[in-house]
Motif scaffolding. Structure first.
Motif, PDB file in Angstrom:
ATOM      1  N   ARG A   1       0.840  -1.198   0.000  1.00 21.09           N
ATOM      2  CA  ARG A   1       0.000   0.000   0.000  1.00 21.09           C
ATOM      3  C   ARG A   1       0.866   1.236   0.000  1.00 21.09           C
TER       4      ARG A   1
ATOM      5  N   LYS B   1      -2.565   9.065  -7.543  1.00 19.23           N
ATOM      6  CA  LYS B   1      -3.356   7.903  -7.119  1.00 19.23           C
ATOM      7  C   LYS B   1      -3.908   7.168  -8.352  1.00 19.23           C
ATOM      8  N   TYR B   2      -4.431   7.922  -9.308  1.00 18.54           N
ATOM      9  CA  TYR B   2      -4.952   7.291 -10.537  1.00 18.54           C
ATOM     10  C   TYR B   2      -3.832   6.558 -11.272  1.00 18.54           C
TER      11      TYR B   2
ATOM     12  N   GLU C   1      -2.707   3.367  -9.326  1.00 22.43           N
ATOM     13  CA  GLU C   1      -3.735   2.325  -9.395  1.00 22.43           C
ATOM     14  C   GLU C   1      -3.807   1.730 -10.798  1.00 22.43           C
ATOM     15  N   GLN C   2      -3.887   2.610 -11.803  1.00 24.64           N
ATOM     16  CA  GLN C   2      -4.131   2.116 -13.160  1.00 24.64           C
ATOM     17  C   GLN C   2      -2.885   1.496 -13.783  1.00 24.64           C
TER      18      GLN C   2
ATOM     19  N   GLY D   1      -1.369  -1.091 -10.533  1.00 24.89           N
ATOM     20  CA  GLY D   1      -2.279  -1.934  -9.777  1.00 24.89           C
ATOM     21  C   GLY D   1      -2.004  -1.885  -8.281  1.00 24.89           C
TER      22      GLY D   1
ATOM     23  N   PRO E   1      -2.632  -0.451  -4.467  1.00 22.75           N
ATOM     24  CA  PRO E   1      -3.592   0.229  -3.598  1.00 22.75           C
ATOM     25  C   PRO E   1      -2.991   1.520  -3.044  1.00 22.75           C
TER      26      PRO E   1
END
Ligand code: F6R
Length: 362
Positions: free
Chosen positions: A47, A64-65, A68-69, A72, A74
């Motif tokens: 994380r 953050k985008y 995550e994208q 992958g 968190p």
């Protein structure tokens, strides 16, 4: 020195192509990403927690985008003033990342100290390398923006985005989520970004003409989806702080859950919408605004302008860039709309009332 510009902010907006080129030369070579080793193996991290204030927080929110994208991974993001008092549990396997231009923001520093002894790794992305936040991190990555004098953050934001994107790409590679070809494509687009920025700066007159109308408004709404949502937030913050016009930003999809009640012909709605994977969705939100008499300022690319139809009040066409890189480019309209609106209103652009460049008290 202002180098012939009327304000430091104008200079700092305009120098972004060269500043970005310089930052890229530090961190991207012909062989790929050359960040100093953050001492983190992202494949072993469960994380990522990112904490900052103001514009630096919107850089984290954008990242953050990306994390995550692309990776992958968190990710949790929060503003430092909330984070530090929430007593958030920091579990093993957490890396904590603090972003700050000055490196001295009291709440961000307190949030960092909260994580000391709890997070596996503490690292920071700063502009001032000799700052408290840099000193107290396991590793501090400089953004290489050069001194930023205008109180409203501009080039620091784009350079924060640059480093955060490179970190997300590094994480994507380490987590086995990105092929070498795709990485090369994205880096190629990044290397081209200074030139792209120059082409976008050529649209300056469009922004100043729109701003002369924004200056007459009491409120302005900013909308965006996906990667453009944090940018909408940044656009609203910039406008508020230097023009003193009330501005708010919403994720486009939230419009019908409340803010659409505000729409009338007196409130311009700035929509950040490159022709990306969410474009159709954003345009349908935009049409809901126009159907209620709202005046839409659409910031898009050529394909987006063509697809958006004719009822848009004002459109500014920016160069098309790969979707993942759009936040860097769309920082520019966020800055230029605020700058020209403030100039039209005659406010103190570089020293807006009630604000300080470095917030060392909570
Ligand atoms: C906005 C702005 C502020 C700062 C915030 C954090 O234009 O300048 O919102 O971004 O005070 O400052 P740093 O990055 O120094 O921690």
């Amino acid at each position: 020195d202002k180098d012939g510009y009327k304000h430091f902010m104008a200079k700092e907006i305009a120098e972004q192509p060269s500043v970005l080129a310089n930052a890229l030369s530090a961190y991207v070579t012909e062989h790929g990403i050359a960040l100093p080793d953050p001492g983190i193996d992202f494949s072993k991290i469960d994380r990522l927690t990112m904490v900052a204030c103001g514009t630096a927080f919107y850089a984290c929110f954008t990242a953050k985008y990306w994390f995550e994208q692309l990776a992958g991974m968190p990710v949790e993001v929060d503003v430092a003033s909330e984070f530090r008092y929430r007593e958030p549990p920091i579990t093993k396997g957490t890396a904590a990342l603090f972003v700050s231009q000055s490196g001295e923001t009291a709440d961000t520093l307190a949030a960092l100290r909260y994580c000391q002894g709890k997070a596996d790794k503490i690292f920071s992305v700063v502009n001032v390398s000799e700052s408290s936040i840099a000193r107290e991190s396991d590793l501090a990555l400089p953004i290489h923006a050069g001194a930023e004098i205008g109180v409203a953050s501009t080039k620091a934001f784009t350079c924060q985005l640059n480093v955060l994107l490179l970190l997300a790409l590094k994480a994507a590679v380490e987590r086995g989520r990105m092929t070498q070809d795709r990485l090369e494509d994205i880096l190629e687009g990044l290397r081209a970004m200074p030139g792209t920025f120059n082409a976008a700066l050529d649209r300056d007159a469009d922004f100043s003409s729109i701003s002369s109308r924004l200056a007459e408004s009491r409120d302005v709404l900013f909308l965006g989806r996906g990667l453009m949502y944090p940018l909408a937030l940044e656009g609203a913050l910039k406008l508020k702080e230097i023009s003193y016009i009330h501005a708010e930003a919403y994720a486009s999809g939230e419009l019908k859950h409340g803010p659409i009640a505000l729409i009338d012909q007196h409130m311009p709605v700035v929509v950040f919408a490159p022709k990306d994977s969410l474009f159709e969705k954003t345009v349908s939100n935009m049409q809901e605004v126009m159907a209620r008499g709202g005046k839409v300022v659409l910031i898009t690319d050529a394909a987006g302008a063509e697809a958006a139809g004719e009822d848009v009040w004002r459109t500014v066409v920016l160069p098309a860039v790969p979707e993942v890189l759009s936040p860097l480019l769309y920082a520019l309209p966020a800055q230029l709309l605020a700058y020209h609106t403030a100039v039209a209103k005659g406010t103190d652009v570089d020293q807006p009332r009630n604000l300080a460049k470095s917030v060392t008290v909570e």
